[in-house]
Design a protein around this motif. Structure first.
Motif, PDB file in Angstrom:
ATOM      1  N   MET A   1       0.475  -0.726   0.169  1.00  0.00           N
ATOM      2  CA  MET A   1      -0.450   0.756  -0.175  1.00  0.00           C
ATOM      3  C   MET A   1       0.981   1.769   0.130  1.00  0.00           C
ATOM      4  SD  MET A   1      -2.782   1.103   2.672  1.00  0.00           S
ATOM      5  CE  MET A   1      -1.802   1.433   4.141  1.00  0.00           C
ATOM      6  N   SER A   2       0.691   2.252  -1.153  1.00  0.00           N
ATOM      7  CA  SER A   2       1.302   3.619  -1.043  1.00  0.00           C
ATOM      8  C   SER A   2       0.467   4.332   0.041  1.00  0.00           C
ATOM      9  CB  SER A   2       1.619   4.145  -2.800  1.00  0.00           C
ATOM     10  OG  SER A   2       2.283   4.780  -2.687  1.00  0.00           O
ATOM     11  N   LEU A   3       2.069   4.521   0.583  1.00  0.00           N
ATOM     12  CA  LEU A   3       1.481   6.370   1.928  1.00  0.00           C
ATOM     13  C   LEU A   3       1.815   6.987   1.380  1.00  0.00           C
ATOM     14  CD1 LEU A   3       2.507   3.905   4.621  1.00  0.00           C
ATOM     15  CD2 LEU A   3      -0.078   4.401   4.161  1.00  0.00           C
ATOM     16  N   ALA A   4       0.988   8.063   1.901  1.00  0.00           N
ATOM     17  CA  ALA A   4       0.996   9.742   1.164  1.00  0.00           C
ATOM     18  C   ALA A   4       2.427  10.454   2.126  1.00  0.00           C
ATOM     19  CB  ALA A   4      -0.679  10.399   1.584  1.00  0.00           C
ATOM     20  N   ALA A   5       2.525   9.872   3.610  1.00  0.00           N
ATOM     21  CA  ALA A   5       3.422  10.208   4.262  1.00  0.00           C
ATOM     22  C   ALA A   5       4.594   9.624   3.351  1.00  0.00           C
ATOM     23  CB  ALA A   5       3.111   9.751   5.690  1.00  0.00           C
ATOM     24  N   LEU A   6       5.153   8.609   2.726  1.00  0.00           N
ATOM     25  CA  LEU A   6       6.585   8.373   2.165  1.00  0.00           C
ATOM     26  C   LEU A   6       6.458   9.111   0.735  1.00  0.00           C
ATOM     27  CD1 LEU A   6       6.235   4.599   2.954  1.00  0.00           C
ATOM     28  CD2 LEU A   6       7.040   6.442   4.507  1.00  0.00           C
ATOM     29  N   ASN A   7       5.212   9.136   0.243  1.00  0.00           N
ATOM     30  CA  ASN A   7       5.224   9.653  -0.955  1.00  0.00           C
ATOM     31  C   ASN A   7       5.441  11.364  -1.040  1.00  0.00           C
ATOM     32  OD1 ASN A   7       4.939   7.172  -1.916  1.00  0.00           O
ATOM     33  ND2 ASN A   7       2.837   7.191  -2.277  1.00  0.00           N
ATOM     34  N   ASP A   8       5.004  11.824  -0.213  1.00  0.00           N
ATOM     35  CA  ASP A   8       4.887  13.338  -0.396  1.00  0.00           C
ATOM     36  C   ASP A   8       6.182  14.636  -0.290  1.00  0.00           C
ATOM     37  OD1 ASP A   8       1.956  13.145  -1.304  1.00  0.00           O
ATOM     38  OD2 ASP A   8       1.014  13.345   0.975  1.00  0.00           O
ATOM     39  N   ILE A   9       7.157  13.527   0.574  1.00  0.00           N
ATOM     40  CA  ILE A   9       8.594  13.454   0.753  1.00  0.00           C
ATOM     41  C   ILE A   9       9.124  14.815  -0.072  1.00  0.00           C
ATOM     42  CG2 ILE A   9      11.152  14.405   1.497  1.00  0.00           C
ATOM     43  CD1 ILE A   9       9.755  11.669   3.724  1.00  0.00           C
ATOM     44  N   ASP A  10       9.465  14.392  -1.667  1.00  0.00           N
ATOM     45  CA  ASP A  10      10.347  15.020  -2.689  1.00  0.00           C
ATOM     46  C   ASP A  10       9.151  16.010  -2.843  1.00  0.00           C
ATOM     47  OD1 ASP A  10      12.153  12.494  -2.214  1.00  0.00           O
ATOM     48  OD2 ASP A  10      11.221  11.438  -3.762  1.00  0.00           O
ATOM     49  N   ASP A  11       7.911  15.797  -3.174  1.00  0.00           N
ATOM     50  CA  ASP A  11       6.655  16.885  -3.831  1.00  0.00           C
ATOM     51  C   ASP A  11       6.695  17.887  -2.911  1.00  0.00           C
ATOM     52  OD1 ASP A  11       5.732  15.148  -5.799  1.00  0.00           O
ATOM     53  OD2 ASP A  11       4.366  14.799  -4.912  1.00  0.00           O
ATOM     54  N   ALA A  12       7.470  17.654  -1.661  1.00  0.00           N
ATOM     55  CA  ALA A  12       7.160  18.776  -0.149  1.00  0.00           C
ATOM     56  C   ALA A  12       8.893  19.760  -0.378  1.00  0.00           C
ATOM     57  CB  ALA A  12       7.838  18.730   1.497  1.00  0.00           C
ATOM     58  N   ILE A  13       9.859  19.504  -0.909  1.00  0.00           N
ATOM     59  CA  ILE A  13      11.298  19.729  -1.245  1.00  0.00           C
ATOM     60  C   ILE A  13      10.661  20.535  -2.399  1.00  0.00           C
ATOM     61  CG2 ILE A  13      13.256  19.187  -1.947  1.00  0.00           C
ATOM     62  CD1 ILE A  13      13.037  16.582  -0.913  1.00  0.00           C
ATOM     63  N   GLU A  14      10.390  19.832  -3.793  1.00  0.00           N
ATOM     64  CA  GLU A  14       9.864  20.756  -5.231  1.00  0.00           C
ATOM     65  C   GLU A  14       8.904  22.399  -4.797  1.00  0.00           C
ATOM     66  OE1 GLU A  14      11.092  20.143  -8.078  1.00  0.00           O
ATOM     67  OE2 GLU A  14      12.455  18.165  -7.575  1.00  0.00           O
ATOM     68  N   ALA A  15       8.151  21.405  -3.830  1.00  0.00           N
ATOM     69  CA  ALA A  15       6.743  23.105  -3.037  1.00  0.00           C
ATOM     70  C   ALA A  15       8.234  23.660  -3.374  1.00  0.00           C
ATOM     71  CB  ALA A  15       5.711  22.048  -2.364  1.00  0.00           C
ATOM     72  N   THR A  16       8.799  23.229  -1.972  1.00  0.00           N
ATOM     73  CA  THR A  16       9.380  24.893  -1.089  1.00  0.00           C
ATOM     74  C   THR A  16      10.122  25.066  -1.860  1.00  0.00           C
ATOM     75  OG1 THR A  16       9.758  23.349   1.061  1.00  0.00           O
ATOM     76  CG2 THR A  16      10.938  24.858   0.652  1.00  0.00           C
ATOM     77  N   LYS A  17      11.420  24.606  -3.525  1.00  0.00           N
ATOM     78  CA  LYS A  17      12.256  24.763  -3.956  1.00  0.00           C
ATOM     79  C   LYS A  17      11.226  26.705  -5.217  1.00  0.00           C
ATOM     80  CE  LYS A  17      14.653  22.081  -6.776  1.00  0.00           C
ATOM     81  NZ  LYS A  17      15.240  21.365  -6.675  1.00  0.00           N
ATOM     82  N   ARG A  18      10.174  25.765  -4.914  1.00  0.00           N
ATOM     83  CA  ARG A  18       8.903  27.060  -6.145  1.00  0.00           C
ATOM     84  C   ARG A  18       8.876  27.661  -4.910  1.00  0.00           C
ATOM     85  NH1 ARG A  18       4.290  26.393 -10.457  1.00  0.00           N
ATOM     86  NH2 ARG A  18       2.071  27.173  -8.675  1.00  0.00           N
ATOM     87  N   PHE A  19       8.471  27.727  -3.683  1.00  0.00           N
ATOM     88  CA  PHE A  19       8.039  28.819  -3.245  1.00  0.00           C
ATOM     89  C   PHE A  19       9.040  29.751  -2.887  1.00  0.00           C
ATOM     90  CE2 PHE A  19       6.464  30.096   0.675  1.00  0.00           C
ATOM     91  CZ  PHE A  19       5.780  31.612   0.557  1.00  0.00           C
ATOM     92  N   LEU A  20      10.137  29.635  -2.638  1.00  0.00           N
ATOM     93  CA  LEU A  20      11.447  29.961  -2.237  1.00  0.00           C
ATOM     94  C   LEU A  20      12.392  30.659  -3.432  1.00  0.00           C
ATOM     95  CD1 LEU A  20      12.059  28.879   1.067  1.00  0.00           C
ATOM     96  CD2 LEU A  20      10.713  30.511   0.922  1.00  0.00           C
ATOM     97  N   THR A  21      12.432  30.265  -4.392  1.00  0.00           N
ATOM     98  CA  THR A  21      13.115  30.550  -5.777  1.00  0.00           C
ATOM     99  C   THR A  21      12.601  31.206  -6.814  1.00  0.00           C
ATOM    100  OG1 THR A  21      13.528  27.789  -6.447  1.00  0.00           O
ATOM    101  CG2 THR A  21      14.869  28.884  -4.863  1.00  0.00           C
ATOM    102  N   PRO A  22      13.350  32.227  -7.467  1.00  0.00           N
ATOM    103  CA  PRO A  22      14.409  33.206  -7.097  1.00  0.00           C
ATOM    104  C   PRO A  22      14.816  33.388  -6.167  1.00  0.00           C
ATOM    105  CG  PRO A  22      13.281  33.312  -8.579  1.00  0.00           C
ATOM    106  CD  PRO A  22      12.251  32.723  -8.496  1.00  0.00           C
ATOM    107  N   PHE A  23      15.491  33.956  -5.684  1.00  0.00           N
ATOM    108  CA  PHE A  23      15.579  34.162  -3.723  1.00  0.00           C
ATOM    109  C   PHE A  23      14.672  35.395  -3.903  1.00  0.00           C
ATOM    110  CE2 PHE A  23      18.118  36.681  -1.327  1.00  0.00           C
ATOM    111  CZ  PHE A  23      17.680  36.029   0.053  1.00  0.00           C
ATOM    112  N   ASP A  24      13.844  35.599  -3.448  1.00  0.00           N
ATOM    113  CA  ASP A  24      14.183  37.326  -2.825  1.00  0.00           C
ATOM    114  C   ASP A  24      13.760  37.523  -1.608  1.00  0.00           C
ATOM    115  OD1 ASP A  24      12.120  39.386  -2.925  1.00  0.00           O
ATOM    116  OD2 ASP A  24      10.942  38.996  -3.884  1.00  0.00           O
ATOM    117  N   ARG A  25      15.340  38.565  -1.443  1.00  0.00           N
ATOM    118  CA  ARG A  25      14.700  39.208  -0.041  1.00  0.00           C
ATOM    119  C   ARG A  25      13.763  39.320   0.275  1.00  0.00           C
ATOM    120  NH1 ARG A  25      17.218  42.902  -3.244  1.00  0.00           N
ATOM    121  NH2 ARG A  25      16.350  45.664  -2.641  1.00  0.00           N
ATOM    122  N   VAL A  26      13.411  40.368   0.274  1.00  0.00           N
ATOM    123  CA  VAL A  26      12.039  41.055   0.725  1.00  0.00           C
ATOM    124  C   VAL A  26      10.467  39.138   1.275  1.00  0.00           C
ATOM    125  CG1 VAL A  26      10.000  41.836   0.411  1.00  0.00           C
ATOM    126  CG2 VAL A  26      12.334  42.909  -0.599  1.00  0.00           C
TER     127      VAL A  26
END
Length: 404
Positions: free
Chosen positions: A1-26
């Motif tokens: 059985m595939s668990l979201a808690a295991l599969n979503d780690i990579d997606d969370a990394i990509e979402a973080t990169k999407r939100f914080l890059t390119p770097f915006d100091r403000v």
């Protein structure tokens, strides 16, 4: 059985990169303000070698001379001063705690809309923040009261009342019993409040509910997907350890990097001026500036890690119950093409609109306090809103075609 808690780690990394890059100091500094309230950063320097004014030890009195009287005289003015300090401390604690609870909503709303609007979100959600603070305070108060009641009951049963008459054996037994009780409460209460922050706060935002209403709505999801949330609890615990280690390592590097220029500038000055008079003042200024820079840097270091952990929880919640998905556009984008092309946010297997709650960016209407909530695109391009926010808004650049 595939668990979201295991599969979503990579997606969370990509979402973080999407939100914080390119770097915006403000954007990063706005998020650092949020981290001051929700990131849990604190500094303490026990045993810091103090004293710039030379030896202040009065020494031993000469034979036949009375020792110095260091007992302060208890006066009405002293009692009023102490009471005032206590009241101010309580007031500061309450204001900080309410602001911290409100910033939980500001953080989730910022991740939801992919923009940081501190003043606007704070004004919109401070009432819910006050309710969240009241819930947290009530939980901790009841837990501490229950633990104290059990310990007092055990001690009273062994040696009677009052506790000042307890024997040494009774005191030792109460102390030994207190350790597992407080560890148990820390785990249970920590999990309860952790789930409240990570899952119930998004539900409150998503469906315009209070804390109790949010827990009632989330409870059916929790019970119906218990394996998923147990897996999340385990994985998030490991991730928190890894994040704590990474943050500590980075802070050590930052502390060393900041110390070098301060030593280069400060050491010659202190060598010439000494540690008394002007030299002591210079030393105090340098130490204060160093600690202030280190504190700000620690908040900035926390930004990507806390963003990742929060995105991870939101992704798990939306995968387990699609009706509670707070970040459908981000989910679709990171799963469609890694988050590099926002125009493809409607692709993928996630829903494309929030629907439901009045606070959701894809639904028009008004918030509970009368604030209009239009669609996401409208909120980002409404010049009147930007003007009303006084420049606090940090909008995303939707054109990412040039990113690698």
């Amino acid at each position: 059985m595939s668990l979201a808690a295991l599969n979503d780690i990579d997606d969370a990394i990509e979402a973080t990169k999407r939100f914080l890059t390119p770097f915006d100091r403000v954007r990063w500094f706005r998020l650092a303000v949020v981290m001051f309230f929700v990131g849990g950063v604190g500094f303490s320097f026990p045993g810091f070698p103090g004293g710039f004014g030379g030896d202040t030890d009065p020494g031993e009195p000469m034979p036949g001379e009375p020792g110095p009287d260091i007992t302060p005289e208890v006066t009405t003015e002293l009692l009023v001063l102490l009471a005032g300090i206590v009241l101010v401390g309580i007031l500061v604690f309450l204001l900080y705690s309410v602001a911290g609870a409100t910033m939980e909503f500001v953080f989730v709303a910022s991740l939801r809309d992919e923009e940081v609007r501190l003043r606007r979100y704070f004004k919109r959600y401070w009432r819910r923040g006050a309710r969240l603070f009241a819930f947290r305070f009530l939980v901790w108060t009841l837990s501490a009261g229950a633990a104290a009641g059990v310990l007092l009951g055990v001690g009273t049963g062994m040696s009677g009342w009052p506790p000042t008459g307890w024997s040494d054996g009774t005191i030792l037994a109460v102390i030994l019993l207190a350790i597992p009780i407080f560890l148990f409460l820390a785990v249970v209460v920590g999990t309860l409040l952790g789930f409240t922050t990570m899952f119930v706060v998004p539900v409150m935002l998503r469906e315009d509910r209070g804390v109790i209403g949010g827990w009632r709505r989330f409870w059916s999801t929790l019970v119906g997907n218990l394996v998923e949330f147990l897996a999340y609890l385990f994985v998030s615990f490991l991730l928190s350890i890894a994040v704590g280690m990474a943050v500590s390592f980075l802070l050590v590097l930052v502390a060393v990097a900041f110390a070098v220029p301060f030593l280069v500038v400060g050491a010659p000055l202190l060598f010439v001026l000494g540690l008394s008079g002007a030299g002591g003042l210079v030393a105090l200024v340098l130490v204060f500036a160093y600690l202030l820079l280190l504190f700000v840097a620690s908040l900035l270091v926390l930004v990507p890690f806390q963003t990742f952990l929060r995105y991870y929880a939101l992704l798990v919640l939306g995968d387990v119950d699609g009706d509670l998905d707070v970040i459908p556009d981000t989910r679709a984008a990171v799963r469609a093409d890694g988050g590099d092309d926002r125009d493809g946010a409607t692709g993928g297997g996630a829903p494309t609109g929030n629907g439901g709650g009045p606070d959701d960016p894809g639904v028009g209407g008004t918030d509970t306090d009368g604030t209009p909530t239009g669609g996401t695109d409208a909120s980002r391009t409404d010049a009147s809103v930007d003007e009303a926010d006084g420049g606090w808004n940090v909008d995303r650049d939707d054109d990412r075609d040039g990113r690698s």
